[in-house]
Design a protein around this motif. Structure first.
Motif, PDB file in Angstrom:
ATOM      1  N   THR A  40       0.831  -1.202   0.000  1.00  0.00           N
ATOM      2  CA  THR A  40       0.000   0.000   0.000  1.00  0.00           C
ATOM      3  C   THR A  40       0.863   1.249   0.000  1.00  0.00           C
ATOM      4  O   THR A  40       0.577   2.216  -0.708  1.00  0.00           O
ATOM      5  CB  THR A  40      -0.955   0.000   1.212  1.00  0.00           C
ATOM      6  OG1 THR A  40      -1.709  -1.219   1.182  1.00  0.00           O
ATOM      7  CG2 THR A  40      -1.903   1.172   1.173  1.00  0.00           C
ATOM      8  N   SER A  41       1.954   1.238   0.754  1.00  0.00           N
ATOM      9  CA  SER A  41       2.848   2.402   0.773  1.00  0.00           C
ATOM     10  C   SER A  41       3.588   2.552  -0.556  1.00  0.00           C
ATOM     11  O   SER A  41       3.887   3.671  -0.979  1.00  0.00           O
ATOM     12  CB  SER A  41       3.839   2.326   1.937  1.00  0.00           C
ATOM     13  OG  SER A  41       4.783   1.301   1.736  1.00  0.00           O
ATOM     14  N   VAL A  42       3.858   1.438  -1.229  1.00  0.00           N
ATOM     15  CA  VAL A  42       4.479   1.499  -2.566  1.00  0.00           C
ATOM     16  C   VAL A  42       3.521   2.175  -3.541  1.00  0.00           C
ATOM     17  O   VAL A  42       3.922   3.030  -4.334  1.00  0.00           O
ATOM     18  CB  VAL A  42       4.878   0.089  -3.054  1.00  0.00           C
ATOM     19  CG1 VAL A  42       5.323   0.120  -4.508  1.00  0.00           C
ATOM     20  CG2 VAL A  42       5.959  -0.498  -2.176  1.00  0.00           C
ATOM     21  N   LEU A  43       2.248   1.813  -3.459  1.00  0.00           N
ATOM     22  CA  LEU A  43       1.243   2.417  -4.337  1.00  0.00           C
ATOM     23  C   LEU A  43       1.081   3.908  -4.041  1.00  0.00           C
ATOM     24  O   LEU A  43       0.958   4.719  -4.963  1.00  0.00           O
ATOM     25  CB  LEU A  43      -0.088   1.697  -4.192  1.00  0.00           C
ATOM     26  CG  LEU A  43      -0.105   0.233  -4.637  1.00  0.00           C
ATOM     27  CD1 LEU A  43      -1.410  -0.426  -4.255  1.00  0.00           C
ATOM     28  CD2 LEU A  43       0.164   0.110  -6.117  1.00  0.00           C
ATOM     29  N   LYS A  44       1.093   4.281  -2.763  1.00  0.00           N
ATOM     30  CA  LYS A  44       1.003   5.699  -2.395  1.00  0.00           C
ATOM     31  C   LYS A  44       2.229   6.461  -2.899  1.00  0.00           C
ATOM     32  O   LYS A  44       2.110   7.575  -3.407  1.00  0.00           O
ATOM     33  CB  LYS A  44       0.886   5.858  -0.882  1.00  0.00           C
ATOM     34  CG  LYS A  44      -0.469   5.501  -0.330  1.00  0.00           C
ATOM     35  CD  LYS A  44      -0.499   5.703   1.175  1.00  0.00           C
ATOM     36  CE  LYS A  44      -1.818   5.272   1.762  1.00  0.00           C
ATOM     37  NZ  LYS A  44      -1.823   5.380   3.237  1.00  0.00           N
ATOM     38  N   ALA A  45       3.398   5.847  -2.761  1.00  0.00           N
ATOM     39  CA  ALA A  45       4.629   6.491  -3.223  1.00  0.00           C
ATOM     40  C   ALA A  45       4.585   6.714  -4.733  1.00  0.00           C
ATOM     41  O   ALA A  45       4.977   7.774  -5.230  1.00  0.00           O
ATOM     42  CB  ALA A  45       5.840   5.644  -2.836  1.00  0.00           C
ATOM     43  N   ASP A  46       4.092   5.729  -5.460  1.00  0.00           N
ATOM     44  CA  ASP A  46       3.956   5.870  -6.912  1.00  0.00           C
ATOM     45  C   ASP A  46       3.003   7.009  -7.260  1.00  0.00           C
ATOM     46  O   ASP A  46       3.262   7.799  -8.162  1.00  0.00           O
ATOM     47  CB  ASP A  46       3.463   4.552  -7.517  1.00  0.00           C
ATOM     48  CG  ASP A  46       3.308   4.639  -9.023  1.00  0.00           C
ATOM     49  OD1 ASP A  46       4.337   4.762  -9.710  1.00  0.00           O
ATOM     50  OD2 ASP A  46       2.152   4.602  -9.500  1.00  0.00           O
ATOM     51  N   GLU A  80       6.160   8.554   2.793  1.00  0.00           N
ATOM     52  CA  GLU A  80       5.384   9.657   2.224  1.00  0.00           C
ATOM     53  C   GLU A  80       6.000  11.013   2.543  1.00  0.00           C
ATOM     54  O   GLU A  80       6.138  11.856   1.662  1.00  0.00           O
ATOM     55  CB  GLU A  80       3.947   9.621   2.735  1.00  0.00           C
ATOM     56  CG  GLU A  80       3.098   8.553   2.115  1.00  0.00           C
ATOM     57  CD  GLU A  80       1.672   8.637   2.588  1.00  0.00           C
ATOM     58  OE1 GLU A  80       1.033   9.694   2.390  1.00  0.00           O
ATOM     59  OE2 GLU A  80       1.189   7.639   3.147  1.00  0.00           O
ATOM     60  N   SER A  81       6.371  11.224   3.795  1.00  0.00           N
ATOM     61  CA  SER A  81       6.915  12.536   4.180  1.00  0.00           C
ATOM     62  C   SER A  81       8.236  12.809   3.476  1.00  0.00           C
ATOM     63  O   SER A  81       8.512  13.948   3.079  1.00  0.00           O
ATOM     64  CB  SER A  81       7.076  12.644   5.695  1.00  0.00           C
ATOM     65  OG  SER A  81       8.012  11.710   6.175  1.00  0.00           O
TER      66      SER A  81
END
Length: 157
Positions: A40-46, A80-81
């Motif tokens: 999920t964090s990979v998708l947010k980063a993308d 994210e930050s």
């Protein structure tokens, strides 16, 4: 990242509506490169990279250099930050070579001519290493992709 053999994505909806599944570069940059198992964090980063117009390879490489420098792993909630810092022009936004050079640790930068390397390790494919070294703009695998030729020759031997 993987629950069962052959299951890559977790069950249930994980992509926000309208977002397409990232390509290899984003999965490598924000997943494997950072030892981050949280898809999920990979998708947010993308998504952040797309919103800011950032190259995932460069952003992930800068974050990898940052993690190497602090001798730790970037947690999913910190990802994210740090990406926002890159997108807003913070110190990490200068690229891995400049960021690390400013701290006296240029040796930690995985780049050729200032361009961060992607998820293809050139040590096993000599043609790829040569392509990186002789490219006019650095370690760009898109303009000189020798992986296919290098592995095919190895397989035939």
């Amino acid at each position: 990242m993987f629950k069962n053999a052959g299951q890559i994505l977790p069950e249930g909806p994980i992509l926000p509506e309208g977002q397409i599944l990232p390509d290899y570069d984003s999965f490598w940059a924000f997943g494997f490169n950072l030892e981050n198992p949280d898809i999920t964090s990979v998708l947010k980063a993308d998504r952040i990279c797309k919103d800011y117009g950032l190259d995932p390879i460069s952003a992930g490489s800068v974050l990898g250099a940052y993690a190497e420098l602090k001798e730790g792993i970037i947690k999913a909630n910190e990802l994210e930050s740090r990406l926002f810092e890159i997108g807003e022009g913070g110190k990490l936004g200068n690229g891995a070579r400049r960021y690390l050079s400013g701290l006296g640790r240029k040796d930690l930068s995985m780049d050729v001519k200032g361009l961060e390397l992607g998820g293809f390790d050139p040590r096993g494919i000599k043609g790829q290493a040569l392509a990186y070294a002789t490219s006019t703009h650095g370690g760009d695998y898109l303009t000189a992709f020798m992986v296919g030729r290098g592995t095919w020759k190895t397989c035939k031997s």
